[in-house]
Each structure stands twice: as C-alpha cells, then as structure tokens.
Enzyme design. Structure first.
Site, short mmCIF file in Angstrom:
data_model
loop_
_atom_site.label_atom_id
_atom_site.label_comp_id
_atom_site.label_asym_id
_atom_site.label_seq_id
_atom_site.Cartn_x
_atom_site.Cartn_y
_atom_site.Cartn_z
CG ASP A 51 -14.69 9.66 69.34
OD1 ASP A 51 -15.17 10.18 68.31
OD2 ASP A 51 -14.60 8.41 69.49
CG MET A 52 -18.09 7.16 74.04
SD MET A 52 -17.49 7.52 75.69
CE MET A 52 -17.43 5.88 76.40
CG ASP A 66 -18.41 7.51 69.49
OD1 ASP A 66 -18.57 8.39 68.63
OD2 ASP A 66 -17.36 6.86 69.61
CD GLU A 67 -18.06 12.56 66.96
OE1 GLU A 67 -17.16 13.41 66.97
OE2 GLU A 67 -18.32 11.88 65.96
P1 TTP Z 1 -16.27 6.18 65.78
O1 TTP Z 1 -16.06 7.07 66.97
O2 TTP Z 1 -15.80 6.67 64.45
O3 TTP Z 1 -15.55 4.76 66.03
P2 TTP Z 1 -15.38 3.93 67.34
O4 TTP Z 1 -15.93 4.62 68.54
O5 TTP Z 1 -15.96 2.56 67.11
O6 TTP Z 1 -13.82 3.75 67.46
P3 TTP Z 1 -12.73 4.85 67.88
O7 TTP Z 1 -12.10 4.31 69.13
O8 TTP Z 1 -11.79 4.92 66.74
O9 TTP Z 1 -13.46 6.14 68.12
O10 TTP Z 1 -17.80 5.83 65.64
C1 TTP Z 1 -18.64 5.63 66.77
C2 TTP Z 1 -19.63 4.52 66.52
O11 TTP Z 1 -20.41 4.83 65.37
C3 TTP Z 1 -18.97 3.18 66.24
O12 TTP Z 1 -18.72 2.43 67.43
C4 TTP Z 1 -19.99 2.51 65.35
C5 TTP Z 1 -20.68 3.64 64.64
N1 TTP Z 1 -20.19 3.75 63.24
C6 TTP Z 1 -20.92 3.10 62.24
O13 TTP Z 1 -21.96 2.49 62.50
N2 TTP Z 1 -20.42 3.16 60.95
C7 TTP Z 1 -19.27 3.82 60.62
O14 TTP Z 1 -18.85 3.82 59.44
C8 TTP Z 1 -18.54 4.47 61.68
C9 TTP Z 1 -17.24 5.21 61.36
C10 TTP Z 1 -19.03 4.41 62.96
MG MG Z 2 -15.42 6.61 68.90
#
Ligand code: TTP
Ligand code: MG
Length: 342
Positions: free
Chosen positions: A8-9, A105-106
């Site tokens: 997960d990014m 991102d995962e």
């Molecule tokens: P996530 O992996 O949940 O968040 P993240 O990568 O920004 O942070 P983390 O380090 O905690 O993993 O989500 C991935 C991407 O998806 C995030 O960068 C933006 C998008 N996203 C949205 O657009 N709306 C949302 O409510 C969420 C949770 C994520």
């Molecule tokens: Mg992420």
C-alpha cells in the site's frame, strides 16, 4: 503455508504531487476536489505533515482549510496517479504474476512459489518502486490476504510488517474491530452496542451469538476473520461491472438547463471511458442528491447493450425526466452497468 504480501503506497496522491514538485516536500499538502478549499469538495488524501493537523480523507475541504489554512491545497489529477499506479503494478507483476489489483495504490502479491525469504522480496519491491517512481510504500507479509492487509497498515509510512498466525492474539486482537476487512461504520456501531470494541472482543464471542445477530454468512465471516482465518484466493483477473461519474454543483441549482448540461457531460465522459476499454453499457442509472441531502436514483435498461453517446444520453434523460425536481439539486451522477463487447 501461503505467503501473501499486501503493498500500500504512503499518502499516495500527495506523494505523487510532492515527487513532481519537490518544493512541497515537508509542507502540509492536501489533495481534493478542484484544489480550492473555499469551494465544495472533500479531501482525497493529506500528506503525513497535514495529518498532524487532524486532516484526513473524506473530510470537507473547507474543514481542512480551517484546521490548517497554510496547507498547500491541490486538485485531484487522477490521470497522473493512474499512470504512476500502472507503473507500480507492472513492477509487482514482474516479481510475481499472481497479483491482485485492489485499488489505485494497493495490491496483493502471492509469493508462495518464490524461493527467497519474504522480507528479502519485500525489501526488493520497496527498492524497485522507489527507483521507478521515487515513492515509498508499506508492505504487510502474512499467510493470507486478511492478515497481510492489516499488517501493511501497522507501521506506516515506509513500513515492513510480518505477521504469522502466532501473532494474532498479541498484534491483531488489541486492534479496533474497524481494522477488519468488511467491518464498516454500521457494524462497528452495532458491535459497540454489544460492548465489542476490539477484534479480540469479537473473537471471544461464541459463533452462535454472531450468527444470531448477523446471520450465518456474515456471522461466520466475522468469527473467522477475528481469528485471522481467510482462505480466499487472489483475484488476478476481474471485469469491471459498472462505470460512474458524478458532479457536485458549486451552488445548489434548480435550473433544468444547468442540470441537463451537466448530465450530458457526465454521459460523454463515461461513454469515452467505456468505449476505450471495450465495454458496452447495458443499463443506466441517474442519481440526484437534493440540497437537503435526500438522494434518489432512477434507472433504465437499454434495449441492447450500446456505447453510443446518443443512446446512452437518451436513456439518462429518460431517467432525469422521472425525477420530481421540486427542491434544488446538489449533486448529479450517472452509473452504467457494463457488458463486454463480443
Ligand atoms: P489510502 O491508501 O487509503 O490512503 P493514502 O495512500 O493517501 O495514505 P496511507 O499512507 O494511509 O495509505 O488511499 C489511496 C489513495 O486513494 C489516496 O492517496 C487518495 C485516494 N482516496 C480518496 O480519494 N478518498 C478516500 O476517502 C480515500 C481513503 C482515499
Ligand atoms: Mg495508501
């Protein structure tokens, strides 16, 4: 024993922006909507720096602005994030073709057949992603998808966490129930009412009680998940079932022309998208959210699957005509059900 990785990014959208604009590094960065925090829209993500101010995904941009007025606010550039995402997925597939793409991102990777130790592979992946994109990620390693996903979240950012079945009591049981896949705010609230806060509390409930409250399917799932049991395979290929677009008006409106123009644009976007990907639409749904947040949908099935703008626009307008537009409209959306072109 399977060996599954969940990658997960870290702060993905924000990290991509920081990479191409190094002057943003170390500053609180918030990505969302049009990037104008005085306008409507929600936070897509916030950099770790911005999270210190209490800013998080799904929060209204205006609230984020109040919490940290000096943050850098940027619009969502989905095309760029999708481009970086496909570079990452391509790298992962080089390491193992058994990859499940779970989101922008995962991903999960099954490395059971790889001879190298899991930590070595995970470190190589981190290095490869860094070299290719300049970005950091967090990786969870476990015997199944459920535990790997929990593990990747335990030491963010730039984490590497290994969980074995022996760690369940120590590392998983103290976590809140929300950390379990498939437990949303509704189930969380329900469980709280039963004084169940942690995954451990859930695990101690007799299976019969869970089945009584949640039915056999979800009850069994909760029981197994709380014990870290998950046999589900990776889904390495899937077909999209629908495509959708929606827009929130800058100001609630009851002007039919404005609403109709927006609907026509959404349809055009969707049709471009699905034709590029080789799909036809089989049915069309229009969603309207009124100023008081009341939300309704109207749907219609096409005589035969199509990806022609006019046919789909006509179907969308048929749906629109079935709404009673007595209140101002806040948001309009379109969803089409997809079928693969033969
Ligand atoms: P996530 O992996 O949940 O968040 P993240 O990568 O920004 O942070 P983390 O380090 O905690 O993993 O989500 C991935 C991407 O998806 C995030 O960068 C933006 C998008 N996203 C949205 O657009 N709306 C949302 O409510 C969420 C949770 C994520
Ligand atoms: Mg992420």
């Amino acid at each position: 024993m399977r060996r599954i990785l969940h990658i997960d990014m870290d702060a993905f959208f924000a990290a991509v922006e920081e990479k191409r604009r190094p002057e943003l590094r170390g500053k609180p960065v918030v990505i969302g909507g049009s990037g104008d925090p005085t306008k409507r829209g929600v936070v897509s993500t916030a950099s770790y720096e911005a999270r210190k101010y209490g800013i998080h995904s799904a929060m209204p941009l205006q609230t984020a602005y109040k919490l940290c007025p000096h943050a850098v606010f940027l619009p969502v550039d989905y095309d760029e994030y999708a481009r970086v995402s496909s570079m990452i997925k391509a790298k992962l597939k080089e390491i193992s073709p058994l990859m499940e793409d779970v989101g922008i991102d995962e991903a999960f990777l099954d490395i059971s057949e790889n001879q190298k130790p899991s930590e070595v592979i995970a470190t190589e992946i981190k290095g490869a992603i860094k070299a290719e994109t300049g970005l950091s990620c967090s990786i969870g390693i476990a015997p199944n998808k459920l535990l790997a996903k929990i593990a990747s979240d335990l030491q963010k950012p730039d984490g590497l966490t290994v969980l074995s079945t022996d760690d369940i009591e120590k590392c998983i049981w103290p976590l809140p129930v929300r950390k379990l896949w498939g437990v949303g705010p509704k189930t969380e609230g329900y469980l709280r009412g039963m004084a169940i806060e942690t995954i451990g509390d859930l695990a101690k409930l007799p299976l019969e009680t869970l089945i009584e409250y949640f039915g056999p399917s979800y009850g069994n799932y909760l029981h197994e998940a709380s014990h870290g049991i998950d046999d589900t395979p990776l889904i390495t290929h899937w077909e999209p079932k629908s495509a959708s677009r929606e827009t929130t008006f800058q100001k609630d409106t009851d002007n039919w022309q404005t609403i109709a123009k927006c609907l026509a644009e959404l349809v055009k976007d969707i049709v471009e998208d699905i034709s590029e990907r080789g799909y036809d639409a089989s049915h069309v749904t229009v969603k309207i959210r009124f100023s008081d947040f009341e939300t309704h949908t109207r749907a219609t099935t096409l005589k035969e699957p199509a990806n022609n703008v006019e046919i789909i626009r006509k179907a969308a307008f048929l749906c629109l005509s079935r709404f009673e537009l007595k209140k101002k409209v806040r948001l309009i959306g379109v969803r089409v059900g997809l079928s693969k072109k033969i």
